[in-house]
Structures are given as structure tokens and as C-alpha cells.
Design a protein around this motif. Structure first.
Motif, mmCIF file in Angstrom:
data_model
loop_
_atom_site.group_PDB
_atom_site.id
_atom_site.type_symbol
_atom_site.label_atom_id
_atom_site.label_comp_id
_atom_site.label_asym_id
_atom_site.label_seq_id
_atom_site.Cartn_x
_atom_site.Cartn_y
_atom_site.Cartn_z
ATOM 1 N N SER A 203 0.839 -1.197 0.000
ATOM 2 C CA SER A 203 0.000 0.000 0.000
ATOM 3 C C SER A 203 0.870 1.242 0.000
ATOM 4 O O SER A 203 2.050 1.213 0.389
ATOM 5 C CB SER A 203 -0.912 0.019 1.226
ATOM 6 O OG SER A 203 -0.151 0.226 2.407
ATOM 7 N N LEU A 204 0.283 2.348 -0.417
ATOM 8 C CA LEU A 204 0.990 3.627 -0.402
ATOM 9 C C LEU A 204 1.366 4.004 1.020
ATOM 10 O O LEU A 204 2.444 4.559 1.260
ATOM 11 C CB LEU A 204 0.113 4.714 -1.036
ATOM 12 C CG LEU A 204 0.710 6.115 -1.140
ATOM 13 C CD1 LEU A 204 2.018 6.097 -1.915
ATOM 14 C CD2 LEU A 204 -0.291 7.072 -1.789
ATOM 15 N N CYS A 219 4.744 10.926 -2.348
ATOM 16 C CA CYS A 219 4.397 10.924 -3.776
ATOM 17 C C CYS A 219 5.196 11.977 -4.535
ATOM 18 O O CYS A 219 5.684 11.716 -5.633
ATOM 19 C CB CYS A 219 2.890 11.165 -3.955
ATOM 20 S SG CYS A 219 1.864 9.754 -3.470
ATOM 21 N N THR A 231 2.781 3.775 -8.192
ATOM 22 C CA THR A 231 2.002 2.703 -8.835
ATOM 23 C C THR A 231 2.629 2.300 -10.160
ATOM 24 O O THR A 231 2.743 1.107 -10.475
ATOM 25 C CB THR A 231 0.548 3.158 -9.061
ATOM 26 O OG1 THR A 231 -0.033 3.496 -7.795
ATOM 27 C CG2 THR A 231 -0.277 2.052 -9.705
ATOM 28 N N GLU A 232 3.072 3.268 -10.959
ATOM 29 C CA GLU A 232 3.706 2.972 -12.243
ATOM 30 C C GLU A 232 5.006 2.204 -12.047
ATOM 31 O O GLU A 232 5.301 1.238 -12.763
ATOM 32 C CB GLU A 232 3.975 4.273 -13.005
ATOM 33 C CG GLU A 232 2.722 4.969 -13.512
ATOM 34 C CD GLU A 232 3.002 6.364 -14.035
ATOM 35 O OE1 GLU A 232 2.173 6.882 -14.812
ATOM 36 O OE2 GLU A 232 4.053 6.948 -13.666
#
Length: 295
Positions: A203-204, A219, A231-232
Motif C-alpha cells: 500500500s501507499l 508521492c 504505482t507505475e
């Protein structure tokens, strides 16, 4: 294997070129950078290379050139870390310390062309073709030479790199400033966590906690330094692992998807095609037919 000091390498102010053999079960697995330029030939072992914003595969026969202060790590595949594994890794590396040449780099006329090339060349490059073959031969003999022969051979290698039209730039985003030691350690912890845990759900919140940042700050930090969202980047890591399994095993594609951390087969297919330009089935068929190396 010689240990590399965190985010630096042992440095001699009087040594222009240093030859290093990395031999062991796996390569040094911490993200690091150093002011010296680095030329590395992989002889044994395989895994993922992360350097700047680039993430890709490495394997035997690959040669890479890094300009100064490019954060990088050769992360060996998981099986190289297994206690019972008999797999081995071997790499030959040259470190070029241009600062050791002092004022001669800017005052000696014969160095003008080299100095110009150094100032124009930034990032990580894959060294290909006939120049790679020439340099490989020099590297294989480098441990046997000393003194002036060592200097002349190193300069000859740099000349071959300078005139080569087969240096393939791997980075899309060239950093405008070097990592601080704090930033480097933070990024190293994040990359180590992602590369070792990518087969699991991440998870982030988890990865931001590893960086000791809020989700929003993490982020921004991650995108600025990799050119990708978390995510990428995670999808790219998982797809590269899937490429290895598609080539080296006969596991069903669905099993490979789940083993690499994808919880949804259709998402795996979409992510794979976006990153590789072909479906998992097409990739497996192509490498089986042509014997193509995937990295």
C-alpha cells in the motif's frame, strides 16, 4: 565481495582509475552514488538495474557506463539471496576519478576533447556493438597491468567510449542535482523495500512509512526522483519479474501474474502490454522462437 560505503565508494585522491572485481552470491544491493564515473561488465548473475529513473534487466554480457553521481543499484534476483543457492555473481568494474587529474583536465590541450565529451555525457548508458567487444577484452586483462600501462589502457577505453556511436542512453529524466546523503539513504530504503516486497500487496501507506514521509510528501519525493508514480514503478518492477518467469519457466501465465504480485489477470495483461509493447503470450512466444534476451 568488496563492500561499498553507503552512498560513496572508497576514494583515493591520487588514483585516476581503479579496477574492482565483484564476486559473490549477489551484487551489492544498496542504492548508492559516487563522483567517479563507472564502467561495469556483467559476467555472471542477473537481476534488475535501477539507475536514476531507469529500471531494467541486467545479465551476463551486459556492459553499462554511469556518469558521476548517478544513484544506482544492481539488484540480483531473489534466488541469489536464498541460503541454499549455488548461484554466483561476477562483475568487472572500472572507476574513473577525473578529479585526480587536477588542473590537467582543463589546461592540457590533449584533454580538451575528452573534457568536452564528459561535460556533454550524463546518465546511464548500455554499451553495445564492436566497441563493447574491444573494451571487454581490455577489462578481462586489466588486473594484470600496472603503472603507465594501466593509465594508457584506461585512456584507450575512454577513447573507445568517446568515439562510439553505440552508447544507448537508458535514462529519460536526467537529475538536475545530486542526491544528498539523506535523500540517497531514503531512496535506497524505498527501493529495497519495493524490490524485495513487490510480489506482495504493497500500500501507499506502507511505502510512505518506510520513507518516514506522509503519503503526499512521499508521492512528490518519488515522482521528482524517478519520473514515475509509485504505482507505475511498482507495475514496472512486477512486469520485469514476469518477463523472467515467462522466459525461464513453463508456469501458466495466470500463475506468473499472481506470483509477481498482480491480483487481477486482466490488469496484468494491460500493464504488461503497456510496458513491454506486447502481451505476455506474445512475449513468451517471441523469446522461445528467437531465443531473444529479454533485458
Amino acid at each position: 565481495m568488496k563492500k561499498i560505503i553507503s552512498f560513496q565508494i572508497p576514494k583515493s585522491n591520487k588514483e585516476f582509475v581503479r579496477f574492482q572485481i565483484d564476486s559473490g552470491r549477489h551484487f551489492y544491493d544498496k542504492l548508492h552514488q559516487h563522483p567517479q564515473w563507472q564502467l561495469t561488465l556483467i559476467l555472471e548473475g542477473k537481476g534488475q538495474l535501477m539507475v536514476g529513473d531507469y529500471l531494467g534487466r541486467f545479465g551476463p554480457g551486459d556492459m553499462f557506463l554511469f556518469s558521476s553521481n548517478m544513484p544506482h543499484v544492481f539488484r540480483s534476483d531473489p534466488e541469489y539471496f536464498e541460503p541454499e543457492s549455488e548461484k554466483q555473481s561476477l562483475g568487472y568494474t572500472l572507476f574513473f576519478d577525473f578529479e585526480a587529474l587536477g588542473k590537467s583536465m582543463v589546461e592540457v590541450e590533449e584533454f580538451v576533447g575528452l573534457q568536452h565529451w564528459l561535460s556533454q555525457t550524463k546518465g546511464c548508458f548500455s554499451v553495445l556493438g564492436k566497441e563493447q567487444k574491444k573494451i571487454r577484452g581490455e577489462l578481462m586483462q586489466f588486473s594484470e597491468i600496472q603503472g603507465l600501462d594501466k593509465m594508457l589502457t584506461a585512456l584507450g577505453i575512454l577513447k573507445n567510449l568517446q568515439v562510439s556511436d553505440e552508447l544507448h542512453l537508458l535514462n529519460h529524466l536526467i537529475p538536475q542535482r545530486d542526491y544528498t546523503e539523506t535523500e540517497g539513504k531514503r531512496m535506497g530504503q524505498v527501493m529495497s523495500f519495493i524490490l524485495t516486497q513487490s510480489q506482495n500487496a504493497i500500500s501507499l501507506n506502507e511505502v510512505a512509512a518506510v520513507a518516514h514521509l506522509s503519503k503526499e510528501a512521499f508521492c512528490r519525493f518519488f515522482k521528482e526522483r524517478t519520473g514515475k508514480t509509485f504505482t507505475e514503478f511498482l507495475a514496472q518492477v512486477r512486469v520485469h519479474q514476469a518477463c523472467q518467469l515467462l522466459q525461464d519457466s513453463e508456469m501458466p501465465i495466470s500463475q506468473i501474474a499472481y506470483q509477481c504480485g498482480f491480483q487481477n489477470l486482466s490488469y496484468f495483461n494491460r500493464a504488461f502490454k503497456k510496458i513491454q509493447g506486447e502481451s505476455p503470450k506474445e512475449f513468451r512466444g517471441r523469446v522461445a522462437k528467437l531465443g531473444t534476451k529479454m533485458y
